[in-house]
Design a protein around this motif. Structure first.
Motif, PDB file in Angstrom:
ATOM      1  N   LYS A  94       0.833  -1.200   0.000  1.00 56.76           N
ATOM      2  CA  LYS A  94       0.000   0.000   0.000  1.00 56.76           C
ATOM      3  C   LYS A  94       0.872   1.257   0.000  1.00 56.76           C
ATOM      4  O   LYS A  94       2.015   1.243   0.440  1.00 56.76           O
ATOM      5  N   ASN A 128      -2.264   5.548   2.040  1.00 57.46           N
ATOM      6  CA  ASN A 128      -3.224   4.574   2.569  1.00 57.46           C
ATOM      7  C   ASN A 128      -2.872   4.134   3.989  1.00 57.46           C
ATOM      8  O   ASN A 128      -3.731   4.094   4.883  1.00 57.46           O
ATOM      9  N   ASN A 129      -1.596   3.781   4.201  1.00 58.36           N
ATOM     10  CA  ASN A 129      -1.186   3.338   5.536  1.00 58.36           C
ATOM     11  C   ASN A 129      -1.245   4.472   6.552  1.00 58.36           C
ATOM     12  O   ASN A 129      -1.603   4.262   7.715  1.00 58.36           O
ATOM     13  N   THR A 182      -3.232   7.138   6.484  1.00 56.68           N
ATOM     14  CA  THR A 182      -4.630   7.473   6.802  1.00 56.68           C
ATOM     15  C   THR A 182      -5.161   6.559   7.899  1.00 56.68           C
ATOM     16  O   THR A 182      -5.833   7.011   8.836  1.00 56.68           O
ATOM     17  N   LYS A 183      -4.859   5.281   7.785  1.00 56.20           N
ATOM     18  CA  LYS A 183      -5.291   4.325   8.807  1.00 56.20           C
ATOM     19  C   LYS A 183      -4.653   4.649  10.151  1.00 56.20           C
ATOM     20  O   LYS A 183      -5.324   4.616  11.193  1.00 56.20           O
ATOM     21  N   SER A 214      -6.147   7.756  11.856  1.00 57.64           N
ATOM     22  CA  SER A 214      -7.517   7.619  12.346  1.00 57.64           C
ATOM     23  C   SER A 214      -7.561   7.463  13.863  1.00 57.64           C
ATOM     24  O   SER A 214      -8.537   7.872  14.510  1.00 57.64           O
ATOM     25  N   SER A 215      -6.500   6.884  14.440  1.00 59.11           N
ATOM     26  CA  SER A 215      -6.471   6.707  15.903  1.00 59.11           C
ATOM     27  C   SER A 215      -6.323   8.045  16.631  1.00 59.11           C
ATOM     28  O   SER A 215      -6.553   8.132  17.839  1.00 59.11           O
ATOM     29  N   SER A 252      -7.600  11.463  10.257  1.00 53.78           N
ATOM     30  CA  SER A 252      -7.555  10.794   8.956  1.00 53.78           C
ATOM     31  C   SER A 252      -7.855  11.739   7.793  1.00 53.78           C
ATOM     32  O   SER A 252      -7.427  11.490   6.664  1.00 53.78           O
ATOM     33  N   THR A 272      -4.506  13.706   6.118  1.00 53.46           N
ATOM     34  CA  THR A 272      -3.402  12.959   5.506  1.00 53.46           C
ATOM     35  C   THR A 272      -2.675  13.765   4.441  1.00 53.46           C
ATOM     36  O   THR A 272      -1.439  13.869   4.454  1.00 53.46           O
TER      37      THR A 272
END
Length: 295
Positions: free
Chosen positions: A237, A241-242, A244-245, A248-249, A253, A256
């Motif tokens: 990825k 993509n990585n 953004t994940k 999110s914590s 997100s 990014t």
């Protein structure tokens, strides 16, 4: 120093263990380095001087411990095997009485931090590290903010390749980034299977870590460690993509693209193409957005 077994003879080492009712335990990754020239070369690579403090992980029956003590070092060993621990206390009882040898019995992953709190960090760190703890232990010390002047590790060659791998190579990983952030990494020597008893199933390599003189600054070391692990979690990825994940914590997100722009990175790039310096820029950019979100 009491009478020691012949560290170069598998037959005599086997006979010694048998006389003590002991056996090598695979679960601890136990293999003795039976090449004396290699032991001396690795010890010399550390550059130990008389009176220097050294931590040694997994001393076994003390073949490298002896080399370090002969150089005048004050050695603290971490040994999980109770049988080996008893032998070490017997072999080096004179050195222990003189304050030159200390034994910490137990799992080093659990005992090194209490020892650090008690006596502070030594100048040197050494170990013939089993595969199952090598990466975890080294990463743990770095992430805890502990950097030794020099470290010499004998590890599975696969691990050594990851330690020194450069960006865009197959071996480059989050572990590579962490090691090279804190240290300059170089090879001491390769060690074939015949250098050990029992003979392992893998090739090994001795590596030397030298503390970086110009240590790259990082606003939030803990965040940096977590960030680069997240970026390598799915190698196929993109960073976007990585990231953004991961963001999110923190409830970020939707930030990014702005964070990547602040770090000067293209969204389509992959983690294995990023240098240590670029990883640090990205971590600092994330940190600044986290601080803004908390204000």
């Amino acid at each position: 120093m009491r009478e020691l077994p012949d560290y170069n003879s598998p037959a005599q080492l086997s006979a010694f263990l048998e006389s003590k009712g002991m056996a090598m335990q695979k679960k601890f990754g136990q293999n003795f380095l039976i090449n004396q020239d290699a032991r001396k070369k690795i010890a010399a690579a550390l550059g130990v001087q008389k009176g220097d403090s050294v931590w040694e992980v997994g001393p076994g029956l003390g073949s490298m411990t002896k080399e370090l003590l002969d150089l005048g070092a004050k050695v603290t060993v971490f040994e999980i095997d109770r049988g080996f621990s008893a032998c070490l206390k017997e072999f080096f009882s004179d050195e222990e009485a003189a304050g030159k040898f200390t034994l910490i019995q137990g799992d080093v992953l659990k005992t090194w931090k209490p020892r650090l709190k008690e006596s502070g960090a030594p100048k040197f760190f050494f170990g013939n590290l089993p595969y199952n703890i090598a990466a975890t232990l080294i990463a743990d010390t770095i992430e805890s903010g502990v950097r030794f002047e020099k470290c010499a590790f004998t590890v599975q060659k696969e691990v050594a390749l990851r330690m020194a791998a450069k960006e865009s190579s197959d071996d480059y990983s989050s572990f590579s980034v962490l090691c090279q952030w804190a240290y300059d990494v170089q090879t001491v020597c390769d060690l074939g299977k015949a250098n050990f008893w029992p003979r392992p199933n893998v090739e090994s390599r001795a590596v030397l870590f030298s503390k970086k003189e110009n240590f790259p600054a990082c606003k939030n070391p803990s965040l940096f460690a977590k960030c680069q692990r997240a970026l390598f979690s799915s190698r196929r990825k993109t960073v976007k993509n990585n990231l953004t994940k991961f963001l999110s914590s923190f409830g970020l997100s939707d930030k990014t693209d702005k964070i990547l722009a602040k770090a000067g990175l293209f969204p389509s790039v992959r983690a294995e193409a990023l240098s240590v310096g670029q990883m640090l820029l990205l971590s600092d950019a994330i940190d600044s957005f986290i601080i803004k979100a908390c204000q």
